[in-house]
Write a protein that holds these residues in place. Structure first.
Motif, mmCIF file in Angstrom:
data_model
loop_
_atom_site.group_PDB
_atom_site.id
_atom_site.type_symbol
_atom_site.label_atom_id
_atom_site.label_comp_id
_atom_site.label_asym_id
_atom_site.label_seq_id
_atom_site.Cartn_x
_atom_site.Cartn_y
_atom_site.Cartn_z
ATOM 1 N N ASP A 93 0.836 -1.204 0.000
ATOM 2 C CA ASP A 93 0.000 0.000 0.000
ATOM 3 C C ASP A 93 0.869 1.251 0.000
ATOM 4 O OD1 ASP A 93 -2.430 -1.420 0.120
ATOM 5 O OD2 ASP A 93 -2.251 -1.626 2.287
ATOM 6 N N ILE A 94 1.878 1.231 0.853
ATOM 7 C CA ILE A 94 2.766 2.388 0.949
ATOM 8 C C ILE A 94 3.474 2.632 -0.382
ATOM 9 C CG2 ILE A 94 4.869 3.266 2.042
ATOM 10 C CD1 ILE A 94 2.541 3.484 3.858
ATOM 11 N N ALA A 95 3.919 1.564 -1.015
ATOM 12 C CA ALA A 95 4.650 1.700 -2.275
ATOM 13 C C ALA A 95 3.792 2.342 -3.359
ATOM 14 C CB ALA A 95 5.146 0.334 -2.729
ATOM 15 N N LYS A 96 2.487 2.143 -3.314
ATOM 16 C CA LYS A 96 1.590 2.701 -4.327
ATOM 17 C C LYS A 96 1.142 4.126 -4.020
ATOM 18 C CE LYS A 96 -1.345 -0.701 -3.958
ATOM 19 N NZ LYS A 96 -2.547 -1.546 -4.169
ATOM 20 N N THR A 97 1.463 4.602 -2.834
ATOM 21 C CA THR A 97 0.979 5.912 -2.412
ATOM 22 C C THR A 97 1.786 7.041 -3.040
ATOM 23 O OG1 THR A 97 0.279 4.996 -0.285
ATOM 24 C CG2 THR A 97 0.537 7.377 -0.412
ATOM 25 N N ASP A 98 1.091 8.022 -3.590
ATOM 26 C CA ASP A 98 1.721 9.215 -4.142
ATOM 27 C C ASP A 98 2.000 10.183 -2.994
ATOM 28 O OD1 ASP A 98 2.362 11.638 -5.304
ATOM 29 O OD2 ASP A 98 0.850 11.497 -6.875
ATOM 30 N N PRO A 99 3.275 10.487 -2.679
ATOM 31 C CA PRO A 99 3.582 11.384 -1.555
ATOM 32 C C PRO A 99 2.901 12.745 -1.674
ATOM 33 C CG PRO A 99 5.564 10.253 -2.265
ATOM 34 C CD PRO A 99 4.506 9.950 -3.287
ATOM 35 N N LYS A 100 2.797 13.254 -2.913
ATOM 36 C CA LYS A 100 2.154 14.562 -3.095
ATOM 37 C C LYS A 100 0.681 14.502 -2.695
ATOM 38 C CE LYS A 100 1.332 18.730 -4.617
ATOM 39 N NZ LYS A 100 -0.115 18.700 -4.358
ATOM 40 N N LYS A 101 -0.015 13.459 -3.116
ATOM 41 C CA LYS A 101 -1.423 13.335 -2.756
ATOM 42 C C LYS A 101 -1.580 13.077 -1.261
ATOM 43 C CE LYS A 101 -2.950 11.710 -7.294
ATOM 44 N NZ LYS A 101 -3.567 10.594 -8.060
ATOM 45 N N LEU A 102 -0.660 12.304 -0.698
ATOM 46 C CA LEU A 102 -0.717 12.041 0.739
ATOM 47 C C LEU A 102 -0.541 13.329 1.532
ATOM 48 C CD1 LEU A 102 -0.907 10.034 3.063
ATOM 49 C CD2 LEU A 102 1.566 9.632 2.835
ATOM 50 N N LEU A 103 0.365 14.185 1.089
ATOM 51 C CA LEU A 103 0.558 15.462 1.765
ATOM 52 C C LEU A 103 -0.688 16.328 1.657
ATOM 53 C CD1 LEU A 103 2.267 17.473 3.304
ATOM 54 C CD2 LEU A 103 3.294 18.207 1.135
ATOM 55 N N ASP A 104 -1.288 16.396 0.479
ATOM 56 C CA ASP A 104 -2.530 17.153 0.321
ATOM 57 C C ASP A 104 -3.611 16.619 1.262
ATOM 58 O OD1 ASP A 104 -1.429 18.786 -1.582
ATOM 59 O OD2 ASP A 104 -2.380 17.815 -3.289
ATOM 60 N N ASP A 105 -3.693 15.291 1.352
ATOM 61 C CA ASP A 105 -4.710 14.670 2.202
ATOM 62 C C ASP A 105 -4.557 15.039 3.668
ATOM 63 O OD1 ASP A 105 -6.123 13.439 0.228
ATOM 64 O OD2 ASP A 105 -5.476 11.402 0.681
ATOM 65 N N THR A 106 -3.330 14.919 4.173
ATOM 66 C CA THR A 106 -3.158 15.170 5.610
ATOM 67 C C THR A 106 -3.297 16.652 5.935
ATOM 68 O OG1 THR A 106 -1.796 14.743 7.556
ATOM 69 C CG2 THR A 106 -0.625 15.350 5.552
ATOM 70 N N ILE A 107 -2.882 17.534 5.022
ATOM 71 C CA ILE A 107 -3.097 18.966 5.252
ATOM 72 C C ILE A 107 -4.590 19.268 5.290
ATOM 73 C CG2 ILE A 107 -2.841 21.273 4.253
ATOM 74 C CD1 ILE A 107 -0.088 20.458 3.282
ATOM 75 N N MET A 108 -5.348 18.722 4.335
ATOM 76 C CA MET A 108 -6.802 18.930 4.325
ATOM 77 C C MET A 108 -7.441 18.369 5.596
ATOM 78 S SD MET A 108 -8.213 20.570 1.741
ATOM 79 C CE MET A 108 -9.885 19.911 1.660
ATOM 80 N N ALA A 109 -6.991 17.198 6.023
ATOM 81 C CA ALA A 109 -7.548 16.591 7.231
ATOM 82 C C ALA A 109 -7.338 17.481 8.442
ATOM 83 C CB ALA A 109 -6.922 15.219 7.458
ATOM 84 N N GLN A 110 -6.148 18.067 8.553
ATOM 85 C CA GLN A 110 -5.855 18.923 9.696
ATOM 86 C C GLN A 110 -6.598 20.248 9.618
ATOM 87 O OE1 GLN A 110 -1.518 18.882 10.888
ATOM 88 N NE2 GLN A 110 -1.376 17.503 9.124
ATOM 89 N N LEU A 111 -6.699 20.818 8.421
ATOM 90 C CA LEU A 111 -7.364 22.109 8.259
ATOM 91 C C LEU A 111 -8.841 22.058 8.642
ATOM 92 C CD1 LEU A 111 -5.913 23.271 4.814
ATOM 93 C CD2 LEU A 111 -5.403 24.279 7.042
ATOM 94 N N THR A 112 -9.489 20.920 8.497
ATOM 95 C CA THR A 112 -10.937 20.829 8.706
ATOM 96 C C THR A 112 -11.325 20.263 10.071
ATOM 97 O OG1 THR A 112 -10.887 18.695 7.523
ATOM 98 C CG2 THR A 112 -11.463 20.648 6.244
ATOM 99 N N GLN A 113 -10.375 20.142 11.000
ATOM 100 C CA GLN A 113 -10.713 19.653 12.335
ATOM 101 C C GLN A 113 -11.366 20.762 13.174
ATOM 102 O OE1 GLN A 113 -10.483 16.339 13.471
ATOM 103 N NE2 GLN A 113 -10.303 16.279 11.237
ATOM 104 N N PRO A 114 -12.528 20.511 13.770
ATOM 105 C CA PRO A 114 -13.201 21.557 14.552
ATOM 106 C C PRO A 114 -12.564 21.814 15.908
ATOM 107 C CG PRO A 114 -14.457 19.519 14.621
ATOM 108 C CD PRO A 114 -13.354 19.294 13.637
ATOM 109 N N VAL A 115 -11.850 20.816 16.449
ATOM 110 C CA VAL A 115 -11.182 20.959 17.751
ATOM 111 C C VAL A 115 -9.764 20.423 17.624
ATOM 112 C CG1 VAL A 115 -11.190 20.353 20.202
ATOM 113 C CG2 VAL A 115 -13.365 20.677 18.996
ATOM 114 N N VAL A 116 -8.803 21.195 18.088
ATOM 115 C CA VAL A 116 -7.406 20.767 18.097
ATOM 116 C C VAL A 116 -6.941 20.692 19.540
ATOM 117 C CG1 VAL A 116 -5.054 21.281 17.346
ATOM 118 C CG2 VAL A 116 -6.985 21.830 15.851
#
Length: 357
Positions: A93-116
Motif C-alpha cells: 500500500d505504501i509503495a503505491k501511495t503518491d507522496p504529493k497526494k498524501l501530503l494534500d490529504d493530511t493537510i486537508m484533514a488537519q485544516l478541517t478539524q473543529p477541535v485541536v
C-alpha cells in the motif's frame, strides 16, 4: 516559476511567541502590501483555471483511498468518531501511495478539524544545542486545546493555566493563585500553545481547499518525502517526512510567510479565526508526521525550523514536538495538574538540518 507574491502582511503584530527564537521578522518592510492578482481572462484561460481548481480539490482522495482501503472513515475524520478501515496497512500500500497526494490529504484533514488538542514540547534558544547534539534538554511543555466553533481555548504550562475563561498562576511557592479572566485569544499566543504552529484547523472544505491551493502554487515550497510503515505499541502509522522549504518570491525569501498568504485566500479573519505561523518567516521547516492510516491525521509530529542560508546547521533555529489528541475535547486539568503539563509520549527523533529522511 517562483512562488506567487502574497497580498501582503495582515497587520497582526509580533512577537512570534515562545516557539520562535528569532527576532520578529520585518514583515511590513520585507513584504509590502500588493494588489491582488489580476482576474483570469474569460474563455479558454478561465476554463483552464477552473479545471486546475477541480483537480486540486480532487487530489485528497488518492492517499486516503490507498491507505485506508476505502474504509468507513473519510479523510480527516476525528479519531473520536470511530470507524474502521477494511484492511491493515501493508508495504505494498505504501509503495503505491503518491507522496504529493498524501501530503494534500493530511493537510486537508488537519485544516478541517473543529477541535485541536495537543501536547507540545518546544525547544529553542539555548536548548536547541543539546537537542541537536542528542543530549538531554529541557523544553517548554504545554498542553492546550482550541474549539473553533465555540472560539474557546484551554491550556496549561509550567506556570499558567487558562480553563473555562479563568486564569490561574502557579506561584513561586507552588501555590495556585487565581489571576482573573483569561487573556483575549490572539494568533501569536495560540500558535505557541496549540498544534504544530503551521497548519490551523476549523475550516470548511472551501476554505481548506483555498488554503491548500495556494500552498501548491508556491513552487518548491511543499516537498514530501517517501512514506514508510511503522508500528508503535501495537498500532500502525505512516511515517511521512515533509520539508516546507524557503522559496524566492517577487517580495523576497519566504518560508512560513507562505502560510500567511495561504490563510488570506480563505477570507477568514486573523482575529476571529486566530492564526499565526510559528516557523521561521524566511526559513525552512523540516517535519516528520506519524499519520493514522485511516484518518490521515497525525498522532505525532516533530519539526525543525531554521534559516538555511545563514544558519545551515540549525544552531539558531527551533524545534517542536507535538502529540495530537483527536478526542474533540479541550483539556480540563485538575488543580493538582496545574504547573505539571504532560509532555508528548513519543520519543524524539532529534532532527538535524537537511538530514530528514
Amino acid at each position: 516559476m517562483t512562488a506567487p507574491p502574497g497580498p501582503g502582511w495582515h497587520g497582526q503584530p509580533g512577537p512570534q511567541g515562545p516557539y520562535q527564537p528569532q527576532q520578529p521578522y520585518p514583515y511590513p518592510q520585507q513584504y509590502p502590501p500588493q494588489p491582488p492578482p489580476p482576474q483570469p481572462r474569460r474563455g479558454r484561460t478561465a476554463l483552464i483555471v477552473s479545471l486546475v481548481v477541480v483537480l486540486v480539490a480532487g487530489l485528497g482522495i488518492g492517499g486516503w483511498a490507498l491507505l485506508s482501503g476505502g474504509g468507513a472513515e473519510k479523510p480527516g475524520a476525528s479519531q473520536a468518531e470511530g470507524g474502521k478501515g477494511k484492511k491493515e496497512l501493508t508495504e505494498a500500500d505504501i509503495a503505491k501511495t503518491d507522496p504529493k497526494k498524501l501530503l494534500d490529504d493530511t493537510i486537508m484533514a488537519q485544516l478541517t478539524q473543529p477541535v485541536v488538542h495537543t501536547r507540545i514540547d518546544s525547544i529553542a534558544l539555548s536548548r536547541i544545542g543539546p537537542y541537536l547534539a542528542g543530549q538531554p534538554y529541557e523544553g517548554k511543555i504545554v498542553e492546550g486545546g482550541f474549539d473553533y466553533k465555540q472560539r474557546k481555548m484551554n491550556f496549561l504550562d509550567d506556570t499558567n493555566a487558562c480553563v473555562d475563561g479563568a486564569k490561574r498562576r502557579v506561584r513561586y511557592d507552588g501555590a495556585i493563585a487565581e489571576a482573573g479572566p483569561c487573556d483575549p485569544i490572539k494568533g501569536v499566543e495560540m500558535g505557541g500553545k496549540i498544534g504544530n504552529g503551521l497548519i490551523p484547523g476549523g475550516m470548511n472544505e472551501t476554505q481548506a481547499q483555498a488554503f491548500l491551493a495556494y500552498l501548491n502554487k508556491a513552487e518548491g515550497f511543499l516537498n514530501p518525502g517517501k512514506p514508510t510503515m511503522v508500528s508503535r505499541e501495537g498500532k500502525q502509522y505512516v511515517r511521512f517526512p515533509v520539508a516546507f522549504n524557503v522559496v524566492e518570491t517577487s517580495s523576497g525569501r519566504a518560508g512560513s510567510q507562505i502560510f500567511i498568504w495561504a490563510f488570506q485566500q480563505t477570507k477568514l479573519s486573523f482575529d476571529d479565526h486566530p492564526y499565526y505561523p510559528m516557523g521561521n518567516s524566511s526559513g525552512t521547516t523540516e517535519m516528520v508526521f506519524y499519520l493514522d492510516p485511516k484518518t490521515l491525521l497525525p498522532a505525532y509530529s516533530e519539526q525543525l525550523s531554521y534559516e538555511p542560508k545563514v544558519d545551515p546547521t540549525g544552531a539558531e533555529g527551533s524545534a517542536r514536538r507535538v502529540e495530537y489528541l483527536w478526542d474533540g475535547k479541550l483539556p480540563v486539568p485538575e488543580t493538582s495538574q496545574l504547573g505539571k503539563p504532560t509532555a508528548p509520549s513519543w520519543p524524539s527523533e532529534r532532527l538535524k538540518a537537511g538530514q530528514l529522511k
